[in-house]
Design a protein around this motif. Structure first.
Motif, mmCIF file in Angstrom:
data_model
loop_
_atom_site.group_PDB
_atom_site.id
_atom_site.type_symbol
_atom_site.label_atom_id
_atom_site.label_comp_id
_atom_site.label_asym_id
_atom_site.label_seq_id
_atom_site.Cartn_x
_atom_site.Cartn_y
_atom_site.Cartn_z
ATOM 1 N N GLU A 1 25.625 58.197 69.786
ATOM 2 C CA GLU A 1 26.337 59.262 69.080
ATOM 3 C C GLU A 1 27.690 58.807 68.564
ATOM 4 O O GLU A 1 28.175 59.348 67.567
ATOM 5 C CB GLU A 1 26.510 60.478 69.986
ATOM 6 C CG GLU A 1 25.205 61.182 70.265
ATOM 7 C CD GLU A 1 25.401 62.485 71.025
ATOM 8 O OE1 GLU A 1 26.563 62.895 71.290
ATOM 9 O OE2 GLU A 1 24.385 63.098 71.354
ATOM 10 N N LYS B 1 27.174 60.561 65.412
ATOM 11 C CA LYS B 1 28.084 61.645 65.038
ATOM 12 C C LYS B 1 29.465 61.130 64.664
ATOM 13 O O LYS B 1 30.152 61.734 63.855
ATOM 14 C CB LYS B 1 28.225 62.648 66.190
ATOM 15 C CG LYS B 1 26.960 63.420 66.466
ATOM 16 C CD LYS B 1 27.188 64.411 67.585
ATOM 17 C CE LYS B 1 25.928 65.209 67.855
ATOM 18 N NZ LYS B 1 26.140 66.186 68.935
ATOM 19 N N ARG C 1 23.832 63.516 60.978
ATOM 20 C CA ARG C 1 24.643 64.211 61.994
ATOM 21 C C ARG C 1 26.083 63.721 62.017
ATOM 22 O O ARG C 1 26.902 64.231 62.778
ATOM 23 C CB ARG C 1 24.027 64.030 63.374
ATOM 24 C CG ARG C 1 22.682 64.689 63.497
ATOM 25 C CD ARG C 1 22.129 64.523 64.873
ATOM 26 N NE ARG C 1 20.835 65.175 64.954
ATOM 27 C CZ ARG C 1 20.227 65.442 66.069
ATOM 28 N NH1 ARG C 1 20.785 65.121 67.221
ATOM 29 N NH2 ARG C 1 19.064 66.030 66.065
ATOM 30 N N ASP D 1 29.707 63.485 61.687
ATOM 31 C CA ASP D 1 30.723 64.500 61.395
ATOM 32 C C ASP D 1 32.149 63.947 61.416
ATOM 33 O O ASP D 1 33.082 64.633 61.018
ATOM 34 C CB ASP D 1 30.593 65.707 62.326
ATOM 35 C CG ASP D 1 30.859 65.389 63.787
ATOM 36 O OD1 ASP D 1 31.291 64.269 64.111
ATOM 37 O OD2 ASP D 1 30.621 66.279 64.618
ATOM 38 N N LYS E 1 27.100 67.061 57.560
ATOM 39 C CA LYS E 1 27.855 67.502 58.739
ATOM 40 C C LYS E 1 29.294 66.986 58.770
ATOM 41 O O LYS E 1 30.038 67.293 59.689
ATOM 42 C CB LYS E 1 27.154 67.055 60.027
ATOM 43 C CG LYS E 1 25.744 67.570 60.191
ATOM 44 C CD LYS E 1 25.772 68.986 60.648
ATOM 45 C CE LYS E 1 24.354 69.425 60.974
ATOM 46 N NZ LYS E 1 24.293 70.783 61.408
#
Length: 131
Positions: free
Chosen positions: A9, A32, A53, A55, A76
């Motif tokens: 992530e 992320k 995903r 962000d 995102k």
């Protein structure tokens, strides 16, 4: 080897000697946060656009001069951190990215920002980092 961690992530490669990123980001579907601060990276691979995903992107103190058009396809993306980078050009309409906090600071060399980035400098900076 990083691209074998499909559930990764956060990828923080800050303060490393890397000068390019492999074009295998499509394997990191759960990514992320991408943090590349203080690296020699000058180009971002288009495969990053497959990280749906993603962000948070931090490019502080990189050699990035161009934000490519595919940046606008990151659904995102919420925070784009650009202090002390060499940004000269944005290849998309920054106003089309909703709810993105874009951070720069006084260390950016505004004299080098081309005409297509002036609106980024003056109108759409939502946060002005002072560090």
């Amino acid at each position: 080897i990083i691209f074998e961690f499909f559930n990764l992530e956060t990828l923080d490669m800050s303060y490393t000697n890397i000068d390019f990123l492999p074009d295998e980001f499509n394997k990191l579907q759960n990514l992320k946060e991408l943090i590349l601060d203080n690296t020699n990276i000058s180009v971002l691979p288009k495969s990053i656009s497959k990280c749906k995903r993603l962000d948070y992107i931090s490019l502080s103190e990189t050699k990035i001069k161009l934000l490519p058009a595919w940046f606008s396809k990151l659904p995102k993306l919420e925070h784009l951190y650009l202090p002390k980078c060499n940004l000269h050009s944005v290849k998309f309409d920054i106003t089309k990215i909703n709810n993105v906090l874009i951070s720069i600071n006084s260390y950016n060399n505004y004299d080098n920002i081309s005409d297509d980035c002036e609106y980024l400098q003056f109108n759409y900076i939502l946060a002005n980092e002072s560090t």
